[in-house]
Design an enzyme around this catalytic site. Structure first.
Site, PDB file in Angstrom:
ATOM      1  N   TYR A 138       4.622   8.097  -5.536  1.00 36.89           N
ATOM      2  CA  TYR A 138       3.952   7.021  -4.796  1.00 36.89           C
ATOM      3  C   TYR A 138       3.574   5.948  -5.812  1.00 36.89           C
ATOM      4  O   TYR A 138       2.731   6.174  -6.675  1.00 36.89           O
ATOM      5  CB  TYR A 138       2.709   7.607  -4.121  1.00 36.89           C
ATOM      6  CG  TYR A 138       1.849   6.661  -3.310  1.00 36.89           C
ATOM      7  CD1 TYR A 138       2.007   6.562  -1.933  1.00 36.89           C
ATOM      8  CD2 TYR A 138       0.837   5.920  -3.908  1.00 36.89           C
ATOM      9  CE1 TYR A 138       1.192   5.742  -1.168  1.00 36.89           C
ATOM     10  CE2 TYR A 138       0.012   5.093  -3.149  1.00 36.89           C
ATOM     11  CZ  TYR A 138       0.190   5.011  -1.785  1.00 36.89           C
ATOM     12  OH  TYR A 138      -0.623   4.201  -1.031  1.00 36.89           O
ATOM     13  N   LYS A 166       8.019   6.349  -2.964  1.00 38.82           N
ATOM     14  CA  LYS A 166       7.608   5.291  -2.047  1.00 38.82           C
ATOM     15  C   LYS A 166       7.255   4.074  -2.891  1.00 38.82           C
ATOM     16  O   LYS A 166       6.363   4.130  -3.740  1.00 38.82           O
ATOM     17  CB  LYS A 166       6.411   5.707  -1.198  1.00 38.82           C
ATOM     18  CG  LYS A 166       5.972   4.595  -0.236  1.00 38.82           C
ATOM     19  CD  LYS A 166       4.784   4.990   0.629  1.00 38.82           C
ATOM     20  CE  LYS A 166       4.404   3.841   1.554  1.00 38.82           C
ATOM     21  NZ  LYS A 166       3.220   4.164   2.399  1.00 38.82           N
TER      22      LYS A 166
END
Length: 299
Positions: A138, A166
């Protein structure tokens, strides 16, 4: 022809909100939302991220909600967001959640601390020891306060278990897609057409809570190489997307879902509901998105 390279997290993975009612997780609403998004063509759900108010939920609440959704025999695969400052605490939570057999975990670097790249690598290596399930990195500095470099992400990609990242920065998304060493999941809704047209495999777009079928259609068109049609399908969503992120997420999304009667308009403090002024603007934006009469013709 769809030329996208398939990955474990291919398609649209919705970072689903956590429905709340009278201070408690609304399990019936959570199950209903999960069915709605499954029927819309969403590939999977990401629970307990920032859009899901994950840091404001207890571990028992998370287990109850995930179990309720997974009880559907046709349930979508679930990814759990698990973050924290203390590496040991993150690993412990993952070991507890592992019994629910998720498709993977979305794990940020330790926030607030601002660790070095070496510290980030150490954190992720320790977390990887806690599970055999895939881990999605992330890299959203606005949330974590630290930026992972492409080099750091690609080092982790060489290790077992690290399956994707992500990423919201369009430049980094482009770099990762071009290098092809770590699948990038687009987290910036406005960058979605470019991401898919560049061969991006997956996405985690919060805006897909509204008009999910449009997002699925944009992805289909882009992957088939129909750039103009994909952009035309996406264009009506742009104004709504900007409104959804004009106040702290997920307040505008929850307000819009409440307008549709899907959930109660409730967040957990210190998160506050969207402003009254935003409601009328959301109503107009929702009404401005045309329906999909069927699959757009591209032949």
């Amino acid at each position: 022809m769809d030329m996208t390279v398939k990955t474990a997290f291919d398609g649209i993975w919705l970072p689903m909100v956590t429905p709340l009612r009278d201070g408690h997780v609304d399990l019936d609403a959570a199950r209903a939302l999960a069915r709605y998004y499954r029927n819309a063509g969403i590939a999977g759900l990401v629970l307990f991220g920032s859009t899901g108010e994950g840091n404001l939920l207890s571990l028992s609440e998370k287990i109850d909600m995930a179990s309720a959704i997974a009880s559907d025999p046709h349930a979508l695969p679930l990814v759990f967001g698990v973050g924290g400052v203390d590496t040991r605490g993150v690993a412990t939570a993952i070991r507890r959640l592992d019994k629910l057999a998720p498709a993977g975990y979305l794990v940020p670097p330790p926030y607030y601390l601002g660790p070095s790249q070496a510290g980030i690598l150490w954190h992720y290596r320790q977390v990887a020891w806690a599970t055999q399930r895939p881990i999605i990195l992330y890299n959203i500095p606005k949330r974590t306060g630290v930026t992972m470099t492409v080099e750091t992400m690609e080092k982790l990609a060489l290790l077992p278990g690290f399956s994707a990242v992500k990423e919201c920065n369009p430049g980094v998304l482009s770099t990762l897609n071009a290098r092809g060493r770590l699948p990038a999941l687009c987290g910036d809704d406005l960058a979605l057409p470019d991401h898919w047209l560049a061969g991006g495999a997956g996405a985690i777009p919060a805006g897909a809570h509204l008009f999910p079928e449009h997002y699925v259609e944009v992805m289909r068109l882009a992957r088939a190489g129909h750039a103009e049609a994909a952009r035309a399908c996406f264009e009506p969503l742009r104004g709504l997307i900007r409104l959804l992120f004009s106040e702290p997420n997920p307040a505008p999304i929850k307000r819009a879902l409440a307008m549709q009667g899907l959930i109660a308009d409730e967040l957990r403090l210190p998160m506050m509901p969207a402003s009254r002024e935003l409601s009328s603007r959301l109503q107009r934006a929702l009404g401005a998105v045309p329906g999909l009469p069927g699959r757009l013709q591209t032949a």
